[in-house]
Design a protein around this motif. Structure first.
Motif, PDB file in Angstrom:
ATOM      1  N   LEU A  24       8.875   1.635  43.522  1.00 13.16           N
ATOM      2  CA  LEU A  24       9.344   1.042  42.277  1.00 13.16           C
ATOM      3  C   LEU A  24      10.721   1.576  41.891  1.00 13.16           C
ATOM      4  CD1 LEU A  24       7.298   0.211  39.148  1.00 13.16           C
ATOM      5  CD2 LEU A  24       9.328   1.609  38.861  1.00 13.16           C
ATOM      6  N   VAL A  25      10.913   2.890  41.989  1.00 12.68           N
ATOM      7  CA  VAL A  25      12.205   3.492  41.634  1.00 12.68           C
ATOM      8  C   VAL A  25      13.316   2.960  42.529  1.00 12.68           C
ATOM      9  CG1 VAL A  25      13.497   5.670  41.611  1.00 12.68           C
ATOM     10  CG2 VAL A  25      11.217   5.557  40.596  1.00 12.68           C
ATOM     11  N   GLN A  71      20.145   1.447  40.275  1.00 10.17           N
ATOM     12  CA  GLN A  71      21.415   0.768  40.020  1.00 10.17           C
ATOM     13  C   GLN A  71      22.556   1.390  40.820  1.00 10.17           C
ATOM     14  OE1 GLN A  71      21.228  -1.931  37.414  1.00 10.17           O
ATOM     15  NE2 GLN A  71      19.175  -1.453  38.174  1.00 10.17           N
ATOM     16  N   GLY A  72      22.270   2.467  41.525  1.00  6.68           N
ATOM     17  CA  GLY A  72      23.291   3.143  42.310  1.00  6.68           C
ATOM     18  C   GLY A  72      23.358   2.592  43.725  1.00  6.68           C
ATOM     19  N   LYS A  92      20.173  10.735  45.257  1.00  6.12           N
ATOM     20  CA  LYS A  92      20.475  10.398  43.863  1.00  6.12           C
ATOM     21  C   LYS A  92      20.203   8.931  43.575  1.00  6.12           C
ATOM     22  CE  LYS A  92      24.403  10.228  40.657  1.00  6.12           C
ATOM     23  NZ  LYS A  92      25.843  10.539  40.512  1.00  6.12           N
ATOM     24  N   VAL A  93      19.412   8.701  42.535  1.00  7.93           N
ATOM     25  CA  VAL A  93      19.126   7.359  42.032  1.00  7.93           C
ATOM     26  C   VAL A  93      19.688   7.270  40.617  1.00  7.93           C
ATOM     27  CG1 VAL A  93      17.277   5.838  41.255  1.00  7.93           C
ATOM     28  CG2 VAL A  93      17.066   7.026  43.433  1.00  7.93           C
ATOM     29  N   THR A  94      20.329   6.170  40.279  1.00  6.61           N
ATOM     30  CA  THR A  94      20.905   5.978  38.947  1.00  6.61           C
ATOM     31  C   THR A  94      20.161   4.863  38.224  1.00  6.61           C
ATOM     32  OG1 THR A  94      23.088   6.718  39.690  1.00  6.61           O
ATOM     33  CG2 THR A  94      22.999   5.424  37.657  1.00  6.61           C
ATOM     34  N   LEU A  95      19.640   5.185  37.036  1.00 10.27           N
ATOM     35  CA  LEU A  95      18.823   4.242  36.276  1.00 10.27           C
ATOM     36  C   LEU A  95      19.401   4.042  34.878  1.00 10.27           C
ATOM     37  CD1 LEU A  95      15.337   5.715  37.244  1.00 10.27           C
ATOM     38  CD2 LEU A  95      16.536   3.819  38.345  1.00 10.27           C
ATOM     39  N   PRO A  96      19.336   2.816  34.362  1.00 11.93           N
ATOM     40  CA  PRO A  96      19.883   2.555  33.016  1.00 11.93           C
ATOM     41  C   PRO A  96      18.906   2.978  31.930  1.00 11.93           C
ATOM     42  CG  PRO A  96      18.966   0.540  33.930  1.00 11.93           C
ATOM     43  CD  PRO A  96      18.798   1.599  34.994  1.00 11.93           C
TER      44      PRO A  96
END
Length: 487
Positions: free
Chosen positions: A456-457, A462-463, A473-477
């Motif tokens: 899901l992640v 968004q990265g 690294k994962v970028t989430l709003p």
């Protein structure tokens, strides 16, 4: 004669058995222990193409700026963020005879001196148009030791350009990961938890027939998962002593809002990452359970704004929760799983770990430190979304601390960077960076439906893929940064 035949048959049987055993061990090591079946190769992804394009642009710009010796770029030099600055620095130069990619590899096009000609181009906003470079990328990948040649009326400059950067063989988390790929031990563990159904899960939701988009998944999380703590006056928390111990402000009132936040997973793959300074640059940093910072500052940073612990950490005497200064920094949150359909009174009478008295004791000893109990409804609201968006049955156990921490930060932050929840190129079976214990279950899950959380992640990330590969690294709003249709 009979004895000789028996002896021959025994030898054949012995060597056959040894051969089969060796082949099985090799297969097990390749397919199971390393978890490669949960990664996907992105060698032909658009991200790789963009990096190759930037690599070509980088080298051309260095020539245009009259660099005599060029060793070759670091990974950071060819990322998209640094790319526009390089173009701007090169705008005052002119190319008179264009740029050539050249190789002496006789296997390419059957020639001993193959060339790719980028026709005469003046340096402008787009030094070389993306469309032009992309047209040649398939040929560029074939070049052995390519050389860039810059011809002007006065001189000719050559450099070797290595296109064999490690992004060409990315291995990143596959969002379609399935428990069918688990090794036999973990298959057994998962099936045991499924049949046990300790929390009496009775899922009545509807599986999504159509795969939701990233935005649709984000809206599901925003609208359906209530990130909240226990408040004075909730059922079972109405007596006067609870009024003394439960903070006056709610969880979301007391924390935030923040602009940039970091969630730091405790995975062993964060070792040797050198991410400490980047993590500390965030406005708020979330950590889990007993994850230390002292001695690991260069990799995990120094700051701790929020720490989530599970009820087991508070309840087990050998973990010395009350005596460890580690827990006296930042705001604390504790969670304990309740049965799937239980109300707060039922949970209060039969918690998974009876941590309530320890909670009161800690609050009495540390009255000025904010300490919240996460409402267990949140766990199962999140679990429902995981199950609805997964074709197979997931573990009937609550989601991990990591997933709950991610949702908390998305609630109070404009942007959340999550480190090593999805494994980077440093992926390892080491469970925690501060311990020596190794188990693949720490990456793909046994008790928690961790594999499906990671799927899901990955879908709402968004990265870029190279940030997952390089940094984990994962970028989430933040939930406050976007609107969802009314339900």
């Amino acid at each position: 004669m009979v004895r000789r035949r028996l002896w021959t048959m025994k030898k054949v049987f012995f060597f056959t058995s040894v051969t089969v055993l060796c082949l099985y061990m090799v297969f097990y090591k390749m397919c199971c222990q390393k978890g490669n079946l949960f990664l996907t190769n992105r060698s032909n992804s658009t991200e790789t193409k963009r990096l190759e394009y930037n690599l070509i642009q980088w080298a051309i710009q260095e020539i245009v700026r009259d660099k005599k010796v060029i060793v070759g770029p670091n990974q950071e030099d060819v990322t998209q963020d640094s790319f526009p600055k390089t173009i701007e620095a090169a705008q005052n130069h002119q190319l008179s005879s264009g740029v050539i990619l050249k190789t002496s590899d006789s296997r390419v096009n059957g020639s001993s001196n193959s060339e790719i000609q980028f026709k005469e181009t003046a340096v402008s906003k787009d030094l070389l148009p993306t469309s032009m470079v992309n047209r040649y990328l398939s040929r560029v990948r074939q070049l052995k030791e390519p050389t860039i040649v810059h011809n002007t009326a006065a001189k000719s400059t050559k450099i070797k350009l290595t296109l064999k950067n490690q992004w060409n063989s990315w291995m990143i988390w596959n969002e379609e990961s399935s428990s069918n790929n688990l090794n036999r031990r973990l298959q057994t563990v998962k099936n045991s938890y499924m049949s046990m159904n300790k929390y009496a899960v009775n899922f009545t939701g509807t599986r999504k027939l159509k795969k939701l988009s990233s935005k649709e998944l984000l809206c599901e999380l925003k609208q359906r998962v209530q990130v909240m703590s226990i408040e004075y006056g909730d059922e079972a928390f109405t007596t006067s002593d609870w009024q003394e111990y439960i903070p006056n402000k709610t969880l979301t009132q007391a924390l935030g809002p923040f602009k940039m936040c970091a969630v730091v997973a405790s995975a062993g793959s964060i070792l040797r990452s050198k991410l400490g300074m980047e993590i500390d640059a965030h406005d708020a940093v979330l950590r889990f359970n007993g994850a230390p910072t002292i001695g690991f500052e260069s990799d995990v940073g120094r700051r701790t704004t929020i720490r989530i612990v599970n009820s087991q950490v508070m309840s087990r005497q050998e973990l010395k929760f009350h005596d460890n200064n580690l827990y006296r920094t930042g705001t604390l949150l504790v969670w304990d799983p309740a049965p799937y359909s239980a109300n707060l009174t039922e949970w209060f009478k039969h918690p998974d770990y009876n941590f309530f008295e320890n909670y009161k004791r800690y609050r009495k000893d540390n009255p000025n430190q904010l300490f919240y109990i996460i409402n267990p409804k949140m766990q199962w609201q999140l679990w429902d979304i995981l199950q609805e968006n997964t074709a197979e049955d997931i573990q009937r156990n609550p989601p991990s601390s990591g997933m709950m921490g991610i949702l908390l930060m998305m609630t109070i932050c404009d942007q959340t960077d999550v480190y090593e929840f999805l494994p980077s190129k440093r992926q390892t079976d080491l469970c925690h960076y501060y311990e020596k214990f190794q188990d693949q279950a720490c990456t793909i899950g046994a008790y928690h439906p961790l594999m499906f959380e990671k799927n899901l992640v990955k879908r709402i990330n968004q990265g870029s893929d190279e940030e997952i590969y390089m940094k984990g690294k994962v970028t989430l709003p933040g939930f406050g940064t976007f609107q969802c249709p009314k339900t």
